[in-house]
Structures are given as C-alpha cells and as structure tokens.
Write a protein that holds these residues in place. Structure first.
Motif, PDB file in Angstrom:
ATOM      1  N   ARG A   1       0.828  -1.208   0.000  1.00  0.00           N
ATOM      2  CA  ARG A   1       0.000   0.000   0.000  1.00  0.00           C
ATOM      3  C   ARG A   1       0.861   1.256   0.000  1.00  0.00           C
ATOM      4  NH1 ARG A   1      -5.365  -0.004   3.249  1.00  0.00           N
ATOM      5  NH2 ARG A   1      -6.230  -1.971   2.541  1.00  0.00           N
TER       6      ARG A   1
ATOM      7  N   GLU B   1       4.401  -2.849   2.915  1.00  0.00           N
ATOM      8  CA  GLU B   1       3.807  -4.167   3.131  1.00  0.00           C
ATOM      9  C   GLU B   1       2.882  -4.112   4.350  1.00  0.00           C
ATOM     10  OE1 GLU B   1       5.418  -8.605   3.117  1.00  0.00           O
ATOM     11  OE2 GLU B   1       7.003  -7.144   3.498  1.00  0.00           O
ATOM     12  N   PRO B   2       1.717  -4.772   4.299  1.00  0.00           N
ATOM     13  CA  PRO B   2       0.799  -4.716   5.451  1.00  0.00           C
ATOM     14  C   PRO B   2       1.440  -5.198   6.746  1.00  0.00           C
ATOM     15  CG  PRO B   2      -0.333  -5.621   3.549  1.00  0.00           C
ATOM     16  CD  PRO B   2       1.108  -5.464   3.155  1.00  0.00           C
ATOM     17  N   ARG B   3       2.377  -6.128   6.675  1.00  0.00           N
ATOM     18  CA  ARG B   3       2.951  -6.633   7.929  1.00  0.00           C
ATOM     19  C   ARG B   3       4.056  -5.737   8.482  1.00  0.00           C
ATOM     20  NH1 ARG B   3       6.842 -11.780   6.866  1.00  0.00           N
ATOM     21  NH2 ARG B   3       7.745 -11.168   4.880  1.00  0.00           N
TER      22      ARG B   3
ATOM     23  N   LEU C   1       5.732  -3.119  10.574  1.00  0.00           N
ATOM     24  CA  LEU C   1       5.322  -2.473  11.825  1.00  0.00           C
ATOM     25  C   LEU C   1       5.724  -1.005  11.797  1.00  0.00           C
ATOM     26  CD1 LEU C   1       6.508  -5.378  14.130  1.00  0.00           C
ATOM     27  CD2 LEU C   1       4.160  -4.885  13.405  1.00  0.00           C
TER      28      LEU C   1
ATOM     29  N   HIS D   1       9.348  -0.035  12.419  1.00  0.00           N
ATOM     30  CA  HIS D   1      10.294  -0.266  11.322  1.00  0.00           C
ATOM     31  C   HIS D   1      10.061   0.726  10.185  1.00  0.00           C
ATOM     32  CE1 HIS D   1      11.711  -3.725  13.433  1.00  0.00           C
ATOM     33  NE2 HIS D   1      10.536  -4.324  13.388  1.00  0.00           N
TER      34      HIS D   1
ATOM     35  N   THR E   1       3.640  -2.296  17.907  1.00  0.00           N
ATOM     36  CA  THR E   1       2.369  -3.009  17.970  1.00  0.00           C
ATOM     37  C   THR E   1       1.294  -2.235  17.212  1.00  0.00           C
ATOM     38  OG1 THR E   1       3.145  -3.764  20.124  1.00  0.00           O
ATOM     39  CG2 THR E   1       0.900  -4.336  19.573  1.00  0.00           C
ATOM     40  N   VAL E   2       1.723  -1.571  16.149  1.00  0.00           N
ATOM     41  CA  VAL E   2       0.825  -0.872  15.241  1.00  0.00           C
ATOM     42  C   VAL E   2       1.291  -1.201  13.823  1.00  0.00           C
ATOM     43  CG1 VAL E   2      -0.026   1.374  14.450  1.00  0.00           C
ATOM     44  CG2 VAL E   2       0.520   1.041  16.874  1.00  0.00           C
ATOM     45  N   LEU E   3       0.367  -1.539  12.947  1.00  0.00           N
ATOM     46  CA  LEU E   3       0.748  -1.759  11.553  1.00  0.00           C
ATOM     47  C   LEU E   3       1.020  -0.414  10.885  1.00  0.00           C
ATOM     48  CD1 LEU E   3      -1.886  -4.462  10.478  1.00  0.00           C
ATOM     49  CD2 LEU E   3       0.517  -4.819  11.129  1.00  0.00           C
TER      50      LEU E   3
ATOM     51  N   VAL F   1       0.560   0.438   7.924  1.00  0.00           N
ATOM     52  CA  VAL F   1      -0.521   0.874   7.030  1.00  0.00           C
ATOM     53  C   VAL F   1      -1.568   1.714   7.756  1.00  0.00           C
ATOM     54  CG1 VAL F   1      -0.279  -0.934   5.283  1.00  0.00           C
ATOM     55  CG2 VAL F   1      -1.645  -1.386   7.320  1.00  0.00           C
ATOM     56  N   ARG F   2      -1.655   1.553   9.081  1.00  0.00           N
ATOM     57  CA  ARG F   2      -2.600   2.383   9.839  1.00  0.00           C
ATOM     58  C   ARG F   2      -2.103   3.828   9.974  1.00  0.00           C
ATOM     59  NH1 ARG F   2      -5.855   0.276  15.111  1.00  0.00           N
ATOM     60  NH2 ARG F   2      -6.863  -1.530  14.203  1.00  0.00           N
TER      61      ARG F   2
ATOM     62  N   ASP G   1      -1.515   5.685   7.582  1.00  0.00           N
ATOM     63  CA  ASP G   1      -1.991   6.472   6.440  1.00  0.00           C
ATOM     64  C   ASP G   1      -2.958   7.547   6.941  1.00  0.00           C
ATOM     65  OD1 ASP G   1      -2.139   7.121   3.731  1.00  0.00           O
ATOM     66  OD2 ASP G   1      -4.005   5.996   3.512  1.00  0.00           O
TER      67      ASP G   1
ATOM     68  N   PHE H   1       0.489 -11.402   5.245  1.00  0.00           N
ATOM     69  CA  PHE H   1      -0.962 -11.631   5.201  1.00  0.00           C
ATOM     70  C   PHE H   1      -1.576 -10.631   4.233  1.00  0.00           C
ATOM     71  CE2 PHE H   1       0.184  -8.898   8.777  1.00  0.00           C
ATOM     72  CZ  PHE H   1      -0.564  -7.755   8.530  1.00  0.00           C
TER      73      PHE H   1
ATOM     74  N   TYR I   1      -4.348  -7.851   3.623  1.00  0.00           N
ATOM     75  CA  TYR I   1      -4.887  -6.877   4.577  1.00  0.00           C
ATOM     76  C   TYR I   1      -6.057  -6.110   3.968  1.00  0.00           C
ATOM     77  CZ  TYR I   1      -4.910  -2.688   7.593  1.00  0.00           C
ATOM     78  OH  TYR I   1      -5.265  -1.659   8.425  1.00  0.00           O
TER      79      TYR I   1
ATOM     80  N   LEU J   1      -1.679  -8.579  17.378  1.00  0.00           N
ATOM     81  CA  LEU J   1      -0.366  -8.319  16.768  1.00  0.00           C
ATOM     82  C   LEU J   1       0.777  -8.985  17.531  1.00  0.00           C
ATOM     83  CD1 LEU J   1      -0.319  -4.705  15.293  1.00  0.00           C
ATOM     84  CD2 LEU J   1       0.340  -6.822  14.159  1.00  0.00           C
TER      85      LEU J   1
ATOM     86  N   TRP K   1     -10.489  -0.568  11.894  1.00  0.00           N
ATOM     87  CA  TRP K   1     -10.207   0.797  12.366  1.00  0.00           C
ATOM     88  C   TRP K   1     -10.892   1.876  11.551  1.00  0.00           C
ATOM     89  CZ3 TRP K   1      -6.479   4.719  10.569  1.00  0.00           C
ATOM     90  CH2 TRP K   1      -5.987   4.465   9.288  1.00  0.00           C
TER      91      TRP K   1
END
Lengths: 160, 296
Positions: free
Chosen positions: A3, A20-22, A24, A27, A63-65, A67-68, A70, B6, B8, B38, B55
């Motif tokens: 994304r 990538e969705p995974r 974190l 990173h 502990t947050v992806l 992609v969130r 955005d 995965f 998403y 997570l 979310w």
C-alpha cells in the motif's frame, strides 16, 4: 498487496509507496523514514522503548501496523525539541540524570509527554503509574520520576 | 519479530467487513486495537492469511447511557472507558478493569470488544461482563443477535461467535440505586494479565443484608468462573466480616486453576479467597455512604 502510506511525521509530510501490510510502524519510522530515535527494545509490547505519539496518543509503535499510519499525525522523539531548544522533559532528564544507558529514554519521554498532557500537576505515584508501560533495564526509575516531576514544574511555570 | 505475510483489508463499513469474513472464512482474523492479535502474530502463535482491520469503520467507539442500559461500542478503547464519567459513575467495576488492562500505552489502542472476542482466560473484562450481566451484540450475514456474557465465553481464546460474526456493541443494564460493583486484580507488574481477578456486583438490602450477589473470577479457569457457592453465602444473612470470610473460603472450593510461570495452582486458589473477600468489601463499601469496617 503493498500500500501507499501518506503520513505527517514531526510536521513533515511523507509519501511512502510499497508498504507491506505486515510492516510495523516502528520499522516504518526507522528503516523507511530514517528516524532512528525511536528504539526497538523488547519487540513484544512490553518495554515501551518504541513509544511514539500517534494521532495525539502515546502508543507502542512495535504493535501498530504501518498501514494504519496512512493519514496519521505522528510525533517521534526527533520532533519533541523546538529547533535548538530542548523540551522541558528533555531538560529534566538532563538536569535530574534521568538516564544511564539511554536506551529507554525516547520512549520514556514520549510517554511522559502524554502523562503531562493528562496530568499537568502529577504526584509521584501518578508518574509511576502512568509510566508503567515503559521499562528501564538500568532500573533508573527514581531519577526518571524526578525528571518528569521537574519538567512538570517547568511547564506549569511556563504556562502560569 | 515480524508477522508472517498476510492479505490486509480495512473496510469502511461493517457490511463489507462481514462480506470479507464470509469470503475468507477461518483464514481471516478481525483486528480491533491489535494489542493482543499483533503480539501473537509477531510471535507466530497465530498467522492468519487475511487480516480484516476494523479501524476505519465509524461510530463503533461511542458510549451511550439511557435510563436502563449503557451501550458501549466494541471499538471503545480501555482509556476511553477508564476516563468516562458515565462508566465510572454507573459501572465502577468496568472502570476498575479498564484502568488495569495492559498499561497506559496499550490502553490507548486496545478495545473492549477486541478483548472480549479475544477471550484470554486471564483477561480482565470477561469476568466483569459476566458479573454485570452484560450482553454482546454481534452482526453477521444473517443479521444481528444478542449474546448473554455468560454464554459468550466458551473456552480460552474461544467464544460462541461464528467466524463470520463481529461484536459491535456491549450493553450493560444500568444498576439500581442499591447496587454496586468492583473489580480487583492481582498481577505482578503493570502490563501483565491477571494472576487472579475478581469482579463482583452486589445489591444492598434491608438490615445490612446483601439481596443479590454475583462473584466472578478470571485467571482460574478456561472461562470466567462464577463463584455460585460464595454468592449464596453472601445472600444468606447480614454481610459481616465472618460471612465475608466464609464467602472467600467457599470461592476457593472446586477451583481448578492453571499453574504457570507467574503462580502455581495452589497460590491461585489461596489468593482467590483473599481477592473475593477484598472485592466484595470494596463493592459493599461503595454502596454504603457511612458504613465501613469490613476491612480486607
């Protein structure tokens, strides 16, 4: 499926493709944006070394992806000082010797920022409870608490 | 630690989220605050092929109260609950639990619906939801249904939800003037799950009696454990220190808690008696303006 993430970090707009969705958030900040002040400590939602402000709330960025992020507004330790002027919390850690090895310090300061927003005049117990999500393996908690209380006093003085 | 790759999705509506769950079945996991999922994905204890993140779905984080019921959106964070005047004044046991879930950073993201659906055997909310007689609203392909908390939790990490259902709201009856509640948790550090937690809801009657009592433990079984024998003792006569002690002893009988690195089974049994006593005393003292003396 990768994304695109557009986020405002420390007031600067970033546009990152192929996230990538995974991936974190920690990173993303360190490896994609080069903001290495945010540390990876336990990497398991315990230690709080990776704490950043995410849309006004202190969170563990391991502990947050990413992609969130955005559309998010993020502040990291790099965005706390005002140009060359240290934030009172940073000054407090300096004055009260609130660090030994320094690894937990960026996370401690980000958590403490929220603490002082929510409790401008905290007592010692409040400081200790609100920093429960941040671990210092040097166990320098005494001086960390003193640093936060010192900063609270400075900030109240500044706003009085 | 990085989760396995995965697919998403973060749909903007519940309908689309349900459709995604229908499409992907048991390959899909729902994400709410992500504060349990997570870490488990990073440890690769779970590796869902598909993550459906809620979310972006609006209006799932409201707290509304009318004369009879408090309705809490499933995506309401622990911090929102602990700082809500409505929750603190109306459902003190829930506020007690919200402020001891995880740590302040986790509480900014973690949600009550996520925690309930995650159904860890030592989580704080399940016992509170059973004690407060909560109902969970779930939406799925066939529409919505309401599930009583006591029926919701089936096993560790297992609820009665179908793979295509999503918890949207938790509704809890507004307690009467003579009712009060408390939740008390033993853990070694902030951030930890409960070694033992006790949720209790009491109804004060005439003459220092307790007309109704619910006592529910967490951390001592696969699901919240209701201490029915203790409840009967609490209702059998005026609530005094001796009755409280008997109730604590009764709660210890028939418990079969797990042993782990934090505490062995016998310790959990012993501490359950103490925490039942303290939680009931705390709730009782909240219900009385000028009476104390039950001590701990």
């Amino acid at each position: 499926m990768a994304r695109t993430v557009q986020a405002t970090v420390n007031g600067r707009k970033y546009h990152e493709e192929n996230v990538e969705p995974r991936l974190l958030l920690v990173h993303f900040l360190r490896d994609r944006l080069g903001l290495t002040g945010t540390h990876v400590g336990c990497d398991s939602t315990n230690c709080g070394a990776c704490t950043v402000m995410f849309n006004g709330k202190a969170v563990k960025s391991c502990t947050v992806l990413a992609v969130r992020a955005d559309g998010a507004a993020i502040t990291t330790i790099e965005g706390v000082a005002d140009e060359e002027q240290l934030h009172p919390l940073q000054e407090g850690f300096w004055e009260k010797h609130g660090l030994q090895c320094g690894y937990c310090t960026p996370g401690m300061i980000m958590s403490a920022l929220q603490l002082l927003e929510r409790h401008p005049d905290p007592d010692e117990e409040t400081v200790r409870l609100e920093l429960e999500g941040n671990l210092c393996r040097c166990t320098g908690y005494q001086n960390i608490v003193e640093a936060v209380l010192w900063a609270a006093g400075r900030l109240r003085g500044a706003s009085a | 630690m990085i989760p396995r790759a995965f697919e998403y999705f973060d749909p903007p509506t519940l309908e689309e989220a349900v459709a995604l769950l229908e499409q992907h079945g048991e390959d899909a996991k729902l994400m709410a605050g992500g504060q349990s999922l997570l870490p488990m994905m990073k440890l690769r204890m779970v590796s869902p092929a598909v993550v459906v993140d809620l979310w972006r779905v609006p209006d799932l984080d409201t707290i509304r109260r009318d004369d009879v019921v408090v309705r809490i959106g499933a995506m309401t964070t622990h911090y929102a609950l602990q700082s809500s005047e409505v929750i603190r004044n109306t459902l003190p046991a829930l506020a007690d639990a919200a402020r001891v879930v995880g740590d302040p950073l986790v509480r900014n993201l973690g949600t009550i619906g996520g925690s309930a659906a995650h159904a860890a055997h030592n989580a704080d909310y399940p016992a509170v939801l059973v004690a407060l007689d909560a109902e969970l609203q779930a939406v799925g392909p066939a529409g919505t249904r309401s599930i009583v908390a006591e029926d919701f939790f089936i096993d560790t990490f297992t609820t009665c939800l179908e793979p295509t259902e999503i918890v949207t709201e938790i509704s809890i009856p507004v307690p009467g003037d003579t009712e009060c509640s408390a939740y008390l948790k033993l853990s070694r550090r902030g951030t930890d799950f409960a070694i033992v937690g006790v949720a209790t809801a009491l109804t004060e009657g005439e003459g220092g009696r307790c007309d109704d009592a619910r006592v529910v433990l967490t951390g001592v079984g696969d699901t919240p454990v209701r201490a029915t024998e203790a409840e009967e003792i609490l209702k059998a006569g005026p609530l005094d220190p001796e009755r409280l002690r008997e109730a604590g002893e009764a709660a210890k009988r028939n418990l079969d808690p797990p042993s782990d690195v934090q505490a062995d089974a016998q310790y959990r049994v012993d501490v359950s008696g103490v925490y039942v006593r303290r939680a009931v005393a705390a709730a009782w003292e909240r219900s009385q303006s000028d009476v104390s003396g039950l001590g701990n």
